[in-house]
Write an enzyme that holds these catalytic residues in place. Sequence first.
Site, PDB file in Angstrom:
ATOM      1  N   ASN A   9     -45.080  44.348   1.058  1.00 18.54           N
ATOM      2  CA  ASN A   9     -44.326  43.727   2.150  1.00 18.54           C
ATOM      3  C   ASN A   9     -43.266  44.733   2.595  1.00 18.54           C
ATOM      4  OD1 ASN A   9     -42.764  42.171   3.833  1.00 18.54           O
ATOM      5  ND2 ASN A   9     -41.867  40.910   2.206  1.00 18.54           N
ATOM      6  N   LYS A  11     -41.274  44.500   4.954  1.00 18.07           N
ATOM      7  CA  LYS A  11     -40.117  43.812   5.564  1.00 18.07           C
ATOM      8  C   LYS A  11     -39.785  44.470   6.915  1.00 18.07           C
ATOM      9  CE  LYS A  11     -38.516  42.682   0.975  1.00 18.07           C
ATOM     10  NZ  LYS A  11     -37.598  41.865   0.231  1.00 18.07           N
ATOM     11  N   HIS A  95     -41.955  33.222   2.838  1.00 23.10           N
ATOM     12  CA  HIS A  95     -41.194  34.202   2.048  1.00 23.10           C
ATOM     13  C   HIS A  95     -39.754  33.697   1.939  1.00 23.10           C
ATOM     14  CE1 HIS A  95     -39.075  37.874   1.002  1.00 23.10           C
ATOM     15  NE2 HIS A  95     -40.235  38.343   0.571  1.00 23.10           N
ATOM     16  N   GLU A  97     -37.013  35.060   2.273  1.00 22.87           N
ATOM     17  CA  GLU A  97     -36.099  35.477   3.351  1.00 22.87           C
ATOM     18  C   GLU A  97     -36.324  34.617   4.588  1.00 22.87           C
ATOM     19  OE1 GLU A  97     -37.105  39.631   3.115  1.00 22.87           O
ATOM     20  OE2 GLU A  97     -36.181  39.663   1.127  1.00 22.87           O
ATOM     21  N   GLU A 167     -42.246  33.836  -6.259  1.00 24.47           N
ATOM     22  CA  GLU A 167     -41.204  34.836  -6.020  1.00 24.47           C
ATOM     23  C   GLU A 167     -39.837  34.207  -6.261  1.00 24.47           C
ATOM     24  OE1 GLU A 167     -42.493  38.306  -3.512  1.00 24.47           O
ATOM     25  OE2 GLU A 167     -41.856  36.804  -2.088  1.00 24.47           O
ATOM     26  N   GLY A 173     -35.425  41.834  -4.449  1.00 24.62           N
ATOM     27  CA  GLY A 173     -34.525  42.881  -3.984  1.00 24.62           C
ATOM     28  C   GLY A 173     -33.306  43.090  -4.863  1.00 24.62           C
ATOM     29  N   SER A 213     -38.772  42.388  -7.448  1.00 23.13           N
ATOM     30  CA  SER A 213     -38.405  43.627  -8.135  1.00 23.13           C
ATOM     31  C   SER A 213     -39.543  44.206  -8.975  1.00 23.13           C
ATOM     32  CB  SER A 213     -37.137  43.422  -8.979  1.00 23.13           C
ATOM     33  OG  SER A 213     -36.050  43.089  -8.136  1.00 23.13           O
ATOM     34  N   GLY A 234     -42.004  44.299  -2.517  1.00 23.07           N
ATOM     35  CA  GLY A 234     -41.164  44.566  -1.352  1.00 23.07           C
ATOM     36  C   GLY A 234     -40.715  46.015  -1.354  1.00 23.07           C
TER      37      GLY A 234
HETATM   38  C1  PEP Z   1     -40.668  40.683  -1.437  1.00 19.85           C
HETATM   39  O1  PEP Z   1     -40.208  41.079  -0.381  1.00 19.85           O
HETATM   40  O2  PEP Z   1     -41.558  39.842  -1.420  1.00 19.85           O
HETATM   41  C2  PEP Z   1     -40.159  41.224  -2.701  1.00 19.85           C
HETATM   42  C3  PEP Z   1     -40.656  40.760  -3.803  1.00 19.85           C
HETATM   43  O3  PEP Z   1     -39.186  42.193  -2.623  1.00 19.85           O
HETATM   44  P1  PEP Z   1     -38.767  43.206  -3.800  1.00 19.85           P
HETATM   45  O4  PEP Z   1     -40.020  43.735  -4.402  1.00 19.85           O
HETATM   46  O5  PEP Z   1     -37.978  44.263  -3.103  1.00 19.85           O
HETATM   47  O6  PEP Z   1     -37.966  42.438  -4.793  1.00 19.85           O
END
Ligand code: PEP
Length: 259
Positions: A9, A11, A95, A97, A167, A173, A213, A234
């Site tokens: 992703n 983003k 998601h 966000e 998630e 993040g 992460s 992400g």
């Molecule tokens: C995501 O955007 O779905 C995500 C898991 O981000 P990150 O890997 O940066 O934590």
Amino acid sequence: MRTPLVIGNWKMNGTQAMARELAQAVRDGLKRPRGVEVVVCPPFTALPVAAEVLKGAAVALGAQNCHWEEQGAFTGEVSPAMLAELGCRWVLLGHSERRHVFRETDEEINRKAAAVMRHGMRPVLCVGETEEERRQGLTFTVVEGQLRAGLAGLSPEDVARCVLAYEPVWAIGTGVNATPGQAAEVHGYLRGLVSEVGSKELAQSIRILYGGSVKPDNAQALTQEPDIDGVLVGGASLQAPGFITIAKKSAARSGPSKE
Ligand code: PEP
């Protein structure tokens, strides 16, 4: 056998030039991925260039969101038909966000899931609790509500085309991933719910990804858990070498298959 799935992703990152370079590097690093399926989800504006680069490649294209309507007066939105036309095969939905920054509701996410499938694409339904909800012991309640609402009214055939992604919001993040044990506990719970809302067979075949992460050094430990069928990545998906390593480390190894 559930083939592991690894989704990047991106983003809101990626000019045309950056997207081209990143897509090329991922494509070239994963020419014939064994035992793993790989998808990248660039921002909307980078989809055409990524589609061009990935044409005929083993890495598939996905989008990060969409509207549920076909067309009309929805300024700033993108419809499923527009994404399908560009060659998207997957769409991330719900998601954290989108849920927390843009206040998307379960009902909207559910309408999006149905719309995505009407256009032959596959939804990746994301669920996850906040840090506070986990602290209050509400993790299972939260993910159950999101899962039931997200899949409401879908036929068993449609549910079978979905992928779920656990998630935890506190892991996205932040650099702090859920431990394999923490993730596996929730994945097992989600699989049990799919068995309830669908069937045992569906629960055994649906893929449930972990996201939050994920990095090259924790991907293997996470995906070794029998109920973790891949990862949604992400930040670490923006660096091709790391993302390629994550994909390779998530590949099904010879050993007990995920059945
Ligand atoms: C995501 O955007 O779905 C995500 C898991 O981000 P990150 O890997 O940066 O934590």
